[in-house]
Design a protein around this motif. Structure first.
Motif, PDB file in Angstrom:
ATOM      1  N   ILE A   1       0.834  -1.204   0.000  1.00 44.75           N
ATOM      2  CA  ILE A   1       0.000   0.000   0.000  1.00 44.75           C
ATOM      3  C   ILE A   1       0.868   1.253   0.000  1.00 44.75           C
ATOM      4  O   ILE A   1       0.554   2.245  -0.636  1.00 44.75           O
ATOM      5  CB  ILE A   1      -0.973  -0.030   1.201  1.00 44.75           C
ATOM      6  CG1 ILE A   1      -2.025  -1.118   0.961  1.00 44.75           C
ATOM      7  CG2 ILE A   1      -1.655   1.324   1.393  1.00 44.75           C
ATOM      8  CD1 ILE A   1      -2.900  -1.409   2.158  1.00 44.75           C
ATOM      9  N   ASP A   2       1.991   1.184   0.695  1.00 46.33           N
ATOM     10  CA  ASP A   2       2.885   2.340   0.760  1.00 46.33           C
ATOM     11  C   ASP A   2       3.841   2.420  -0.419  1.00 46.33           C
ATOM     12  O   ASP A   2       4.719   3.279  -0.458  1.00 46.33           O
ATOM     13  CB  ASP A   2       3.727   2.276   2.050  1.00 46.33           C
ATOM     14  CG  ASP A   2       2.882   2.594   3.267  1.00 46.33           C
ATOM     15  OD1 ASP A   2       1.821   3.197   3.098  1.00 46.33           O
ATOM     16  OD2 ASP A   2       3.297   2.237   4.371  1.00 46.33           O
TER      17      ASP A   2
ATOM     18  N   ARG B   1      -6.618  -0.675   2.795  1.00 49.24           N
ATOM     19  CA  ARG B   1      -6.258   0.604   2.190  1.00 49.24           C
ATOM     20  C   ARG B   1      -7.203   1.693   2.682  1.00 49.24           C
ATOM     21  O   ARG B   1      -6.781   2.792   3.022  1.00 49.24           O
ATOM     22  CB  ARG B   1      -6.323   0.484   0.668  1.00 49.24           C
ATOM     23  CG  ARG B   1      -5.628   1.651   0.064  1.00 49.24           C
ATOM     24  CD  ARG B   1      -5.451   1.709  -1.430  1.00 49.24           C
ATOM     25  NE  ARG B   1      -5.775   0.575  -2.235  1.00 49.24           N
ATOM     26  CZ  ARG B   1      -4.980   0.146  -3.225  1.00 49.24           C
ATOM     27  NH1 ARG B   1      -3.840   0.716  -3.448  1.00 49.24           N
ATOM     28  NH2 ARG B   1      -5.354  -0.855  -3.958  1.00 49.24           N
ATOM     29  N   LYS B   2      -8.497   1.365   2.728  1.00 51.75           N
ATOM     30  CA  LYS B   2      -9.477   2.351   3.194  1.00 51.75           C
ATOM     31  C   LYS B   2      -9.208   2.727   4.647  1.00 51.75           C
ATOM     32  O   LYS B   2      -9.296   3.898   5.022  1.00 51.75           O
ATOM     33  CB  LYS B   2     -10.892   1.794   3.051  1.00 51.75           C
ATOM     34  CG  LYS B   2     -11.412   1.967   1.640  1.00 51.75           C
ATOM     35  CD  LYS B   2     -12.846   1.498   1.533  1.00 51.75           C
ATOM     36  CE  LYS B   2     -13.270   1.431   0.059  1.00 51.75           C
ATOM     37  NZ  LYS B   2     -14.077   0.251  -0.231  1.00 51.75           N
ATOM     38  N   THR B   3      -8.879   1.711   5.467  1.00 45.71           N
ATOM     39  CA  THR B   3      -8.604   1.975   6.878  1.00 45.71           C
ATOM     40  C   THR B   3      -7.404   2.894   7.024  1.00 45.71           C
ATOM     41  O   THR B   3      -7.418   3.865   7.782  1.00 45.71           O
ATOM     42  CB  THR B   3      -8.335   0.651   7.613  1.00 45.71           C
ATOM     43  OG1 THR B   3      -9.408  -0.239   7.357  1.00 45.71           O
ATOM     44  CG2 THR B   3      -8.198   0.884   9.110  1.00 45.71           C
ATOM     45  N   ILE B   4      -6.340   2.579   6.253  1.00 44.25           N
ATOM     46  CA  ILE B   4      -5.123   3.387   6.344  1.00 44.25           C
ATOM     47  C   ILE B   4      -5.385   4.800   5.841  1.00 44.25           C
ATOM     48  O   ILE B   4      -4.957   5.787   6.456  1.00 44.25           O
ATOM     49  CB  ILE B   4      -3.987   2.709   5.561  1.00 44.25           C
ATOM     50  CG1 ILE B   4      -3.521   1.473   6.338  1.00 44.25           C
ATOM     51  CG2 ILE B   4      -2.823   3.673   5.346  1.00 44.25           C
ATOM     52  CD1 ILE B   4      -2.470   0.654   5.632  1.00 44.25           C
ATOM     53  N   LEU B   5      -6.123   4.908   4.754  1.00 39.45           N
ATOM     54  CA  LEU B   5      -6.429   6.239   4.226  1.00 39.45           C
ATOM     55  C   LEU B   5      -7.270   7.030   5.213  1.00 39.45           C
ATOM     56  O   LEU B   5      -7.106   8.235   5.361  1.00 39.45           O
ATOM     57  CB  LEU B   5      -7.170   6.120   2.893  1.00 39.45           C
ATOM     58  CG  LEU B   5      -6.308   5.707   1.696  1.00 39.45           C
ATOM     59  CD1 LEU B   5      -7.164   5.566   0.445  1.00 39.45           C
ATOM     60  CD2 LEU B   5      -5.181   6.685   1.451  1.00 39.45           C
ATOM     61  N   MET B   6      -8.169   6.307   5.906  1.00 36.22           N
ATOM     62  CA  MET B   6      -9.004   6.967   6.899  1.00 36.22           C
ATOM     63  C   MET B   6      -8.138   7.532   8.024  1.00 36.22           C
ATOM     64  O   MET B   6      -8.296   8.672   8.450  1.00 36.22           O
ATOM     65  CB  MET B   6      -9.992   5.942   7.451  1.00 36.22           C
ATOM     66  CG  MET B   6     -11.228   6.518   8.069  1.00 36.22           C
ATOM     67  SD  MET B   6     -12.332   5.156   8.530  1.00 36.22           S
ATOM     68  CE  MET B   6     -11.400   4.419   9.858  1.00 36.22           C
ATOM     69  N   TYR B   7      -7.199   6.695   8.504  1.00 35.07           N
ATOM     70  CA  TYR B   7      -6.264   7.156   9.540  1.00 35.07           C
ATOM     71  C   TYR B   7      -5.481   8.362   9.042  1.00 35.07           C
ATOM     72  O   TYR B   7      -5.345   9.375   9.711  1.00 35.07           O
ATOM     73  CB  TYR B   7      -5.265   6.052   9.874  1.00 35.07           C
ATOM     74  CG  TYR B   7      -5.735   5.102  10.941  1.00 35.07           C
ATOM     75  CD1 TYR B   7      -5.942   5.546  12.243  1.00 35.07           C
ATOM     76  CD2 TYR B   7      -5.928   3.762  10.647  1.00 35.07           C
ATOM     77  CE1 TYR B   7      -6.350   4.655  13.218  1.00 35.07           C
ATOM     78  CE2 TYR B   7      -6.341   2.863  11.612  1.00 35.07           C
ATOM     79  CZ  TYR B   7      -6.552   3.317  12.902  1.00 35.07           C
ATOM     80  OH  TYR B   7      -6.953   2.437  13.844  1.00 35.07           O
ATOM     81  N   LYS B   8      -4.951   8.217   7.822  1.00 32.99           N
ATOM     82  CA  LYS B   8      -4.139   9.301   7.266  1.00 32.99           C
ATOM     83  C   LYS B   8      -4.968  10.565   7.146  1.00 32.99           C
ATOM     84  O   LYS B   8      -4.506  11.645   7.430  1.00 32.99           O
ATOM     85  CB  LYS B   8      -3.584   8.898   5.901  1.00 32.99           C
ATOM     86  CG  LYS B   8      -2.351   8.037   6.010  1.00 32.99           C
ATOM     87  CD  LYS B   8      -1.730   7.784   4.641  1.00 32.99           C
ATOM     88  CE  LYS B   8      -0.438   6.994   4.814  1.00 32.99           C
ATOM     89  NZ  LYS B   8      -0.031   6.307   3.579  1.00 32.99           N
ATOM     90  N   GLY B   9      -6.218  10.389   6.703  1.00 35.89           N
ATOM     91  CA  GLY B   9      -7.080  11.537   6.507  1.00 35.89           C
ATOM     92  C   GLY B   9      -7.388  12.253   7.806  1.00 35.89           C
ATOM     93  O   GLY B   9      -7.461  13.471   7.854  1.00 35.89           O
TER      94      GLY B   9
ATOM     95  N   LYS C   1      -3.462  12.975   9.590  1.00 38.54           N
ATOM     96  CA  LYS C   1      -2.471  13.688   8.773  1.00 38.54           C
ATOM     97  C   LYS C   1      -1.052  13.203   9.063  1.00 38.54           C
ATOM     98  O   LYS C   1      -0.091  13.937   8.988  1.00 38.54           O
ATOM     99  CB  LYS C   1      -2.538  15.204   8.997  1.00 38.54           C
ATOM    100  CG  LYS C   1      -3.918  15.795   8.782  1.00 38.54           C
ATOM    101  CD  LYS C   1      -4.093  16.242   7.314  1.00 38.54           C
ATOM    102  CE  LYS C   1      -5.379  17.017   7.130  1.00 38.54           C
ATOM    103  NZ  LYS C   1      -6.432  16.256   6.459  1.00 38.54           N
TER     104      LYS C   1
END
Ligand SMILES: [Zn+2]
Length: 85
Positions: free
Chosen positions: A14-15, A44-52, A55
């Protein structure tokens, strides 16, 4: 590559941290394995959610817990094969 290996590499996949060979292996597995495709999508959705929301990257221990859960989910699934397999 089997499902367990795929999950192990999933975070790096993913990274975009995998080398070409591993990435090709992972992509081939994802093309043929619906379970892992779903896991990739969810992760991926979980990681993007965390990132979102944070930050910043997910802290390593939290990531490990997440992948630990995913690994357990995969092995649980093996005890009880999905329909159509
Ligand atoms: Zn798989």
């Amino acid at each position: 590559m089997n499902c367990e290996e795929l999950i192990r590499y999933l975070s790096d996949y993913i990274d975009n941290n995998l080398n070409e060979d591993l990435r090709a292996d992972a992509e081939e597995h994802l093309r043929t394995c619906h379970n892992c495709h779903v896991v990739l999508d969810t992760t991926r959705k979980t990681i993007l959610m965390y990132k979102g929301s944070l930050k910043e990257p997910i802290p390593a221990p939290r990531r490990e817990a997440l992948f630990d859960r995913l690994l357990k989910a995969i092995s649980d699934r093996e005890d009880c094969p999905p329909e159509g397999m």
